[in-house]
Design a protein around this motif. Sequence first.
Motif, PDB file in Angstrom:
ATOM      1  N   GLU A  76      48.924  92.027  42.226  1.00 16.90           N
ATOM      2  CA  GLU A  76      47.783  92.417  43.051  1.00 16.90           C
ATOM      3  C   GLU A  76      48.109  92.710  44.509  1.00 16.90           C
ATOM      4  O   GLU A  76      47.404  93.480  45.150  1.00 16.90           O
ATOM      5  N   LYS A  77      49.146  92.073  45.069  1.00 17.47           N
ATOM      6  CA  LYS A  77      49.334  92.175  46.514  1.00 17.47           C
ATOM      7  C   LYS A  77      50.774  91.935  46.942  1.00 17.47           C
ATOM      8  O   LYS A  77      51.587  91.402  46.194  1.00 17.47           O
ATOM      9  N   MET A  78      51.026  92.332  48.184  1.00 18.37           N
ATOM     10  CA  MET A  78      52.285  92.047  48.867  1.00 18.37           C
ATOM     11  C   MET A  78      52.001  90.877  49.803  1.00 18.37           C
ATOM     12  O   MET A  78      51.086  90.946  50.625  1.00 18.37           O
ATOM     13  N   ILE A  79      52.773  89.816  49.667  1.00 21.49           N
ATOM     14  CA  ILE A  79      52.578  88.604  50.463  1.00 21.49           C
ATOM     15  C   ILE A  79      53.797  88.426  51.369  1.00 21.49           C
ATOM     16  O   ILE A  79      54.935  88.479  50.901  1.00 21.49           O
ATOM     17  N   ILE A  80      53.537  88.210  52.656  1.00 22.83           N
ATOM     18  CA  ILE A  80      54.607  88.059  53.638  1.00 22.83           C
ATOM     19  C   ILE A  80      54.481  86.688  54.299  1.00 22.83           C
ATOM     20  O   ILE A  80      53.398  86.302  54.743  1.00 22.83           O
TER      21      ILE A  80
END
Length: 160
Positions: A76-80
């Motif tokens: 679902e997403k890019m997490i940083i």
Amino acid sequence: MAADPRHLEVTLHTQVESVNLAEEMCLRVAEAAGFGEDDCYRIGMSVREGVINAFHYGNQERPDKKIHLAVDLTEEKMIIHVLDEGKGFDLASVPNPLAEENLLSTSGRGIFLMRSFMDEFEVQTGRTGGAEIVMSKKLPAPGSTLNDQGEPNTSPQQEA
């Protein structure tokens, strides 16, 4: 790089050059994940602000301390994650840069930009005892390369 191809982690030196390195690394991941030009700009700027904060406020520009950067891609997403080795801080105590009394102050602008540019943003106490910024951006729909105006992105894609 870790064995999982959807996880990237690097330890950076507390030096100004680490800001560009962190931004470039995250931009390459964002482009490969299919983010358009506008979202890549927002992600890059957020990473820059996070690493600058870790460098200046968290690690107080001390070369003996490190900045830890991790990027995860989920379905679902890019997490940083940006983690410093400082003392941490209370997010609620950061002044609102839009408040009239703070308009001429630079304090809080980086936090404001990260909150504005990313879909999710939080600060927690990290494993080093310092501040850990965790921010994420939802992945674009498959095949979607539209900019914020709903128009196709026309910028050429860089090859890695």
